[in-house]
Design an enzyme around this catalytic site. Structure first.
Site, PDB file in Angstrom:
ATOM      1  N   SER A 122     -29.130 -71.039 -20.840  1.00 49.33           N
ATOM      2  CA  SER A 122     -30.007 -70.200 -20.018  1.00 49.33           C
ATOM      3  C   SER A 122     -29.750 -68.727 -20.248  1.00 49.33           C
ATOM      4  CB  SER A 122     -29.872 -70.538 -18.536  1.00 49.33           C
ATOM      5  OG  SER A 122     -28.625 -71.037 -18.230  1.00 49.33           O
ATOM      6  N   HIS A 143     -35.334 -74.866 -22.967  1.00 50.33           N
ATOM      7  CA  HIS A 143     -34.776 -74.518 -21.658  1.00 50.33           C
ATOM      8  C   HIS A 143     -35.494 -75.270 -20.537  1.00 50.33           C
ATOM      9  CE1 HIS A 143     -33.819 -71.372 -18.409  1.00 50.33           C
ATOM     10  NE2 HIS A 143     -32.742 -72.092 -18.618  1.00 50.33           N
ATOM     11  N   GLU A 155     -39.202 -74.206 -21.413  1.00 51.54           N
ATOM     12  CA  GLU A 155     -39.390 -73.092 -22.342  1.00 51.54           C
ATOM     13  C   GLU A 155     -38.900 -73.499 -23.731  1.00 51.54           C
ATOM     14  OE1 GLU A 155     -38.744 -69.257 -19.445  1.00 51.54           O
ATOM     15  OE2 GLU A 155     -36.962 -70.236 -20.203  1.00 51.54           O
ATOM     16  N   ASN A 193     -36.930 -66.645 -16.193  1.00 54.89           N
ATOM     17  CA  ASN A 193     -35.904 -65.833 -15.535  1.00 54.89           C
ATOM     18  C   ASN A 193     -36.163 -64.339 -15.708  1.00 54.89           C
ATOM     19  OD1 ASN A 193     -34.553 -67.956 -14.442  1.00 54.89           O
ATOM     20  ND2 ASN A 193     -33.126 -68.183 -16.157  1.00 54.89           N
TER      21      ASN A 193
HETATM   22  P1  NAI Z   1     -22.547 -79.257 -16.156  1.00 50.89           P
HETATM   23  O1  NAI Z   1     -21.205 -78.635 -16.004  1.00 50.89           O
HETATM   24  O2  NAI Z   1     -23.132 -79.978 -15.008  1.00 50.89           O
HETATM   25  O3  NAI Z   1     -22.497 -80.276 -17.401  1.00 50.89           O
HETATM   26  C1  NAI Z   1     -21.979 -79.940 -18.646  1.00 50.89           C
HETATM   27  C2  NAI Z   1     -21.472 -81.219 -19.307  1.00 50.89           C
HETATM   28  O4  NAI Z   1     -21.153 -80.917 -20.655  1.00 50.89           O
HETATM   29  C3  NAI Z   1     -20.219 -81.775 -18.658  1.00 50.89           C
HETATM   30  O5  NAI Z   1     -20.396 -83.149 -18.376  1.00 50.89           O
HETATM   31  C4  NAI Z   1     -19.128 -81.567 -19.711  1.00 50.89           C
HETATM   32  O6  NAI Z   1     -18.163 -82.577 -19.718  1.00 50.89           O
HETATM   33  C5  NAI Z   1     -19.934 -81.575 -20.984  1.00 50.89           C
HETATM   34  N1  NAI Z   1     -19.330 -80.851 -22.108  1.00 50.89           N
HETATM   35  C6  NAI Z   1     -18.697 -79.656 -22.079  1.00 50.89           C
HETATM   36  N2  NAI Z   1     -18.325 -79.305 -23.331  1.00 50.89           N
HETATM   37  C7  NAI Z   1     -18.746 -80.284 -24.155  1.00 50.89           C
HETATM   38  C8  NAI Z   1     -18.695 -80.467 -25.568  1.00 50.89           C
HETATM   39  N3  NAI Z   1     -18.116 -79.572 -26.358  1.00 50.89           N
HETATM   40  N4  NAI Z   1     -19.251 -81.581 -26.075  1.00 50.89           N
HETATM   41  C9  NAI Z   1     -19.842 -82.506 -25.285  1.00 50.89           C
HETATM   42  N5  NAI Z   1     -19.901 -82.380 -23.932  1.00 50.89           N
HETATM   43  C10 NAI Z   1     -19.385 -81.272 -23.380  1.00 50.89           C
HETATM   44  O7  NAI Z   1     -23.508 -78.084 -16.667  1.00 50.89           O
HETATM   45  P2  NAI Z   1     -25.092 -77.976 -16.512  1.00 50.89           P
HETATM   46  O8  NAI Z   1     -25.402 -77.306 -15.238  1.00 50.89           O
HETATM   47  O9  NAI Z   1     -25.700 -79.279 -16.801  1.00 50.89           O
HETATM   48  O10 NAI Z   1     -25.445 -76.934 -17.673  1.00 50.89           O
HETATM   49  C11 NAI Z   1     -25.475 -77.304 -19.018  1.00 50.89           C
HETATM   50  C12 NAI Z   1     -26.211 -76.248 -19.822  1.00 50.89           C
HETATM   51  O11 NAI Z   1     -27.531 -76.097 -19.316  1.00 50.89           O
HETATM   52  C13 NAI Z   1     -25.587 -74.864 -19.785  1.00 50.89           C
HETATM   53  O12 NAI Z   1     -25.801 -74.241 -21.020  1.00 50.89           O
HETATM   54  C14 NAI Z   1     -26.399 -74.168 -18.691  1.00 50.89           C
HETATM   55  O13 NAI Z   1     -26.396 -72.768 -18.835  1.00 50.89           O
HETATM   56  C15 NAI Z   1     -27.758 -74.753 -18.937  1.00 50.89           C
HETATM   57  N6  NAI Z   1     -28.685 -74.744 -17.805  1.00 50.89           N
HETATM   58  C16 NAI Z   1     -28.259 -75.097 -16.549  1.00 50.89           C
HETATM   59  C17 NAI Z   1     -29.169 -75.112 -15.489  1.00 50.89           C
HETATM   60  C18 NAI Z   1     -28.744 -75.522 -14.125  1.00 50.89           C
HETATM   61  O14 NAI Z   1     -29.520 -75.314 -13.171  1.00 50.89           O
HETATM   62  N7  NAI Z   1     -27.569 -76.105 -13.934  1.00 50.89           N
HETATM   63  C19 NAI Z   1     -30.592 -74.750 -15.692  1.00 50.89           C
HETATM   64  C20 NAI Z   1     -30.944 -74.485 -17.078  1.00 50.89           C
HETATM   65  C21 NAI Z   1     -30.010 -74.459 -18.064  1.00 50.89           C
END
Ligand code: NAI
Length: 509
Positions: A122, A143, A155, A193
């Site tokens: 994001s 996105h 997006e 955003n």
């Molecule tokens: P989260 O923390 O809920 O999940 C991330 C997952 O990725 C975890 O299960 C973790 O174990 C895993 N992980 C971390 N490093 C890893 C690797 N090297 N290889 C494989 N798995 C790995 O995070 P979330 O909220 O789902 O965010 C994920 C991405 O999406 C980020 O880039 C965030 O900026 C983006 N994003 C998040 C939004 C939100 O509302 N939470 C909205 C839009 C985008």
């Protein structure tokens, strides 16, 4: 629902976003391979989807067979190499550039030469995620918004080296599962955003100027402008620790563009742990039921309008007729002679009450302003000059509440609340179009679907009237001297030409 030749989708990261992406594509008939670096995380992600499917069955939205088919399409992977057959891999791991770069390196070695790799980042620059890859043309941002299945917009981020074919394939993929794909350039905040900045930064600016309280600003944005939530309610929901960083980062990434300047009110509140709902206190305090405790307006409702009160209403006022009727029905007398008037009512565009009053040569102690933009049907806003006296304030409040209407009383503020926030939102959207970050249609749909605003920002500008939006911005700029209000060339040109703000550049149309 199953589409046997649908591309196999790989999802890396099974957290909040990854599990939602997996669900969306599995529901759309794709086979999905789900991988997470933390043992057990992918299984938890799939279980989360299973629970949602069960609820969908209970509510009759899916049959049992449909729900189990969706789950059957999500395969858990132990290693990245299990993603070999995927035509598209979507990454939703931790928001860390080094970790993402390393993952994309590793993925390139695993997938076929024509597979697409997409990041759900994001805030990172997609070109930087792709920087170390051998084939950056097949790398893009994709996105999604949380919760993925319900937020119907995605997006597609075209980084500087992303090929048109990659963008087209991703668009088709997203639209194939029923979401609206909008295309945005690899610029800070992408589209949604970026377009959403205005509500927060302008809300905070109004508070900084002590024009109104967070609760009053929120209430006016909801009830007079039609937003689902006001800026402070939204900040409390997202958490100021998160939103504060986004505000600072977008401002810096846009090379300190004044339109996105964050507020000095934010860092001390982050330092104090006042994040919002999740910490129990933010712009609002939260009761044990989790609901915000709303303060009561300090302006007491006056009971009786002084008998025979003589009111002068600016002949230029947008709602002069309705205000005069209201005054008459409240027992006041509307007069033309300024020297006998006890209360002056004006309706400025983009000016604060004091400046407007000075411009008209009125006695500021007896002058008040009423926001003409939302009209008198919805919640009304009464603005005081810096020196409006208590009698004038109470008489005006009584008058405006006389027919049972709701009223918010604010201090001096160039453009009240609604005018300045809406003009800012329109102006930012106009500049997104000017910079070619997205097409006019995509800006409109992305804002409605991604931010839940009642109208697209450019058509909202048309509804208000481009000329009026331009006047509000120019007057706010004159009143404050702040370049954040300088109008975008997109707006200036279309108003000058007398065409809709939705008019695309001829060469680009
Ligand atoms: P989260 O923390 O809920 O999940 C991330 C997952 O990725 C975890 O299960 C973790 O174990 C895993 N992980 C971390 N490093 C890893 C690797 N090297 N290889 C494989 N798995 C790995 O995070 P979330 O909220 O789902 O965010 C994920 C991405 O999406 C980020 O880039 C965030 O900026 C983006 N994003 C998040 C939004 C939100 O509302 N939470 C909205 C839009 C985008």
């Amino acid at each position: 629902m199953s589409v046997s030749n649908a591309p196999i989708i790989g999802v890396v990261g099974a957290g909040t976003m990854g599990r939602g992406v997996a669900q969306l594509f599995a529901e759309g008939g794709h086979a999905v391979r789900l991988f997470d670096a933390v043992p057990g995380a992918a299984a938890r992600g799939r279980q989360f989807v299973a629970d949602l499917m069960q609820r969908a069955v209970d509510k009759g939205r899916h049959t049992k067979d449909q729900a189990s088919a969706v789950l059957d399409r999500i395969t858990l992977c132990d290693t990245l190499t299990d993603l070999t057959q995927c035509s598209v891999v979507i990454e939703a791991i931790v928001e860390d550039i080094a970790v993402k770069q390393q993952l994309f390196d590793a993925l390139e070695a695993v997938v076929a030469a024509d597979a697409i790799l997409a990041s759900n980042t994001s805030s990172l620059v997609v070109a930087q995620i792709a920087a170390r890859c051998k084939h950056p043309q097949r790398i893009a941002g994709l996105h999604f918004f949380n919760p993925v299945p319900l937020m119907k917009v995605v997006e597609v981020i075209a980084a500087v080296r992303t090929s048109e074919a990659t963008v087209a394939r991703l668009r088709e993929l997203v639209e194939g599962v029923g979401h609206r794909a909008v295309i945005a350039a690899d610029q800070p905040g992408f589209l949604v955003n970026h377009a959403g900045r205005g509500l927060y930064t302008e809300g905070l600016r109004i508070l900084e100027e002590q024009a109104a309280s967070p609760a009053d600003i929120d209430e006016v944005m909801r009830e007079a402008a039609g937003f689902r939530m006001g800026p402070f309610e939204l900040l409390d929901l997202a958490g100021l620790d998160v939103s504060g960083k986004v505000m600072a980062s977008i401002y810096e990434q846009f090379q300190q563009e004044p339109r996105f300047r964050p507020s000095s009110l934010v860092p001390p509140r982050i330092a104090a742990g006042m994040y919002g709902r999740k910490s129990g206190e933010g712009w609002y305090a939260y009761g044990s039921d989790g609901k915000p405790i709303r303060p009561v307006s300090p302006v007491a409702a006056a009971n009786l309008l002084p008998a025979g009160l003589k009111i002068w209403i600016d002949p230029q006022a947008e709602q002069r007729g309705s205000l005069a009727q209201l005054a008459a029905s409240a027992g006041a007398e509307v007069i033309d002679a300024r020297d006998r008037a006890q209360l002056f009512i004006i309706q400025p565009w983009g000016w604060d009450a004091s400046s407007a009053c000075i411009g008209l040569g009125l006695d500021a102690r007896r002058c008040v302003a009423v926001d003409p933009l939302p009209g008198l049907k919805r919640r009304r806003t009464l603005m005081l000059t810096a020196v409006t006296d208590r009698e004038a304030r109470d008489a005006a409040a009584m008058l405006l509440r006389h027919d049972g209407a709701k009223l918010t009383v604010i201090n001096d503020s160039p453009g009240f609340i609604v005018q300045r926030v809406l003009a800012t939102i329109v102006n930012i959207a106009a500049d997104i179009a000017q910079r070619g970050i997205a097409s006019v249609t995509d800006i409109e749909d992305a804002v409605k679907l991604g931010l839940g605003y009642p109208h697209g920002p450019l058509s909202w500008g048309d509804r208000i009237g481009g000329t009026r939006v331009l006047a509000i911005l120019r007057n706010m700029q004159a009143a404050t001297g702040d370049p954040r209000y300088r109008p975008s060339p997109w707006l200036v040109r279309r108003v000058g030409l007398g065409v809709s703000l939705l008019t695309a550049e001829a060469a680009r149309a």
